[in-house]
Design a protein around this motif. Sequence first.
Motif: not given
Length: 780
Positions: A569-572, A584-589, A610-613, A654-662
């Motif tokens: 649980n990365a969110v927590q 997390s701001q560092r999304a590639e442009e 393992q992440a969902r896109v 483009c976002e990745s989601a894994e274990h509720g962490f986006v």
Amino acid sequence: MAKAGERLALVWVLLQFGTVLWSSPCAAKSSHPRLRLSHKELWELNRTRVFQGPRGGLDLSTMLLDEYQERLFVGARDGLFSLSLERVDAEPREVHWPSTDTQVEECLMQGREKSECGNYIKVLHQYNKTHLLACGTGAFNPICAFIRVGHQAKQERLFKLEADHIESGRGRCPFDPRSSCVSTFSSGDLFIGLYTDYWENDAALCRLSNRSYTRTERDDRRLLNEPKFVRAVLIPDNDDPDDDKVYYFFTERAVDAESGNNAVYTRIGRVCANDLGGQRMMVNKWTSFVKTRLICSVPGPQGIDTHLDELEDVFVLKKKDERNPEIFGLFRTTSNVFKGYAVCVYRMDSIRAAFNGPFAHKAGPDHHWTAFDGRVPFPRPGSCASQMNGGHFSSSKEYPDEVLRFARDHPVMLQPVLPLHRRPVLLRADGDRRLTQVAVDRVEAEDGHYDVLFIGTDDAVILKVITIYNKDTDTMEEVLLEELQVFKVPVPITEILISTKRQQLYVGSEMGVAQVKVHQCDLYGSACADCCLARDPYCAWDGVTCSRYFPAGLYAKRRFRRQDVRHGNAVQQCTGLAAEAEQSQRAEERMVYGVENNSTLLECKPRSPQARVLWFAQRGADKDEVRANDRVVKTPHGLLFLKLRRADAGTYLCESAEHGFVQAVARVTLEVLEEERLEELFSKAEPEEGGGAQPRAPPCPNPGLRQGPASKLWYKEFLQLIGYSNFHKVEEYCERVWCSDRKRKKLKSLQPKWKYSQAQEKRGKGQGERQRMPRHASGV
Ligand SMILES: *[C@@H]1O[C@H](CO)[C@@H](O)[C@H](O)[C@H]1NC(C)=O
Ligand SMILES: *[C@@H]1O[C@H](CO)[C@@H](O)[C@H](O)[C@H]1NC(C)=O
Ligand SMILES: *[C@@H]1O[C@H](CO)[C@@H](O)[C@H](O)[C@H]1NC(C)=O
Ligand SMILES: *[C@@H]1O[C@H](CO)[C@@H](O)[C@H](O)[C@H]1NC(C)=O
Ligand SMILES: *[C@@H]1O[C@H](CO)[C@@H](O)[C@H](O)[C@H]1NC(C)=O
């Protein structure tokens, strides 16, 4: 009826295997490791060492870890090596011990191949403080010798064959290098399971010491029936060494017809370490031998289980309490229909319970096995001559004949040994890949301890997996952490040893010995979320990097540790961290150009396989999820537009989601070029000499292609290539057509430096390149 049921169960298992691998939402979890490194990558990242012997290729057959002396002893063909645990390839010591010329000649005369007539070291143990005991096949004429090890004065390391004391190795080593053979050594006794003769007719479980010899009865198929020996281990029952027992793990053919002719069973057999055999009968034969079936099965519908009967490997996980290690078995289905593998775990109390349970009994050849319900004589066969039996018997030689007769007639227990949770902890069907070895390390994590499984394959790969049992749903979750290719060529892994002290894995194959760390925390990425989502019990985020986790108390000062193996649980764990917000701001442009009516790919690969896109089109402050249709396809590499429209231009997220962490991975701005504009553009674009960095110029123009229509051609091709986004193609093309060496260097030096894993470095490089190339062009 039974057949139909079996078939049904098989189908069910197939489905279940399928679920694990392909169709469930967790599919990605099982088939994609969090970290995958090829041999080349491991090598380039300086994460491995390989010892291949002075002549290349070792034909390694045994390995012995000595953490105290800091050495790894290796039994190979025609000799042994002593390697440093620090670096297996640094200053190896060798004992050269080939078969003599006469032996080889005799061996060849018997019609054997040259390769079979080597001296393959199959038995290797620490004999006493100063010597190893080594036995080799000696060109089908087994031999044993002592090897002097340790230090002499002045720190000189000893590794020397005691050449004047070479003895016959018959009964202590098989003749055939391919023969299965397992052994363990304890206070002067060698316990061994092997085929003792040249023709491999006589399989035996033996104990040899310089005083005595005990073995299984010859030619008794009830005891051993064409066994394949897998492991031998001594496990104490209590503090009294007279109660020490040796357990043998093997597979054998079932004797009784009722289970079908070709049925193979996995067995666990047990003897007392102090068993000297009987006095008048059963002389030099085990009086304490008992065996039972070791079950590893997948529960199926209507109680029909599918069994995995072929034992491939056993790992004994030692614990502080020496009497209660945990036993890990790697099993394979014997079915030809599909190849499934499973790991089952056994507790000593269930093993002991089976041996303390009823003896199996068969009234006649046509009868079924039932529980023996008559009187069992005292001392109970299977127990040892110790205080446990009131101290009435100082050795098995004093046992009454009645006891020996009963022991001889009842070697099999009725109850099998069932695995923990009554199911495998791991289940895999990896297509053509075979699983060959298993080793386990118990790791303390923030939320309890985890057993990390290292599984060797037949294509030189080590899989690192944890399995988590969910009590509420009675299910197992597998988390595949790493997939490391430890040898350059795809050879089967034949040995895995773990040094907990050094946190290293020593992996053997016919190629040699490879060494890798048991964790590569930093390669998961440097952000808290990357580290946390990896769910590796070895690793935690320490506020700066992903690094080795140490349980509280060890490094009391380092309180700031983020880890959540059970839930990831990365969110927590990670939200609200300043550094994380920055990360997390560092999304590639990125900018991508496409040509109207043509195809283009917006590339996005999340750091974790393992992440969902998720893809979003950004319109002002709003973002809409991109829907796939016949024109827009979501691929594992990114978003593919089959036929671009002008209206497709815009910004995509483009976002990745894994274990509720986006988290945002990339922000791609797509520009759609109209063909008319292209024409226009080319009539103007006239790159100058050496104009690699000029706004209008191609990155590395070939002088021959620079003029008018030719350059238009070039530009078209270039766009087409970036449209397909295959970086390697661009690079290759560039190499072939445009690039002079000088310019290529210049181009390389412009590439951004990436610190993460090799995989990321690759990806980063690709993106960096693609990012820049269109930019030159976009200056138009
Ligand atoms: C490789 O790693 C070892 C430690 O594992 C280190 O001593 C050595 O300097 C490293 N070599 C390079 C080239 O980074
Ligand atoms: C170890 O065993 C070898 C071979 O029997 C013997 O020569 C040597 O003296 C023993 N060493 C010790 C320390 O007992
Ligand atoms: C071998 O036997 C001799 C006596 O026969 C004994 O003194 C010696 O300790 C034994 N060695 C081992 C390793 O048991
Ligand atoms: C793109 O295709 C459409 C029809 O599919 C066509 O009307 C249009 O002219 C094409 N545009 C270009 C620039 O080729
Ligand atoms: C679209 O791509 C194809 C190659 O797949 C190429 O032959 C064609 O010329 C391209 N069309 C345009 C309009 O650029």
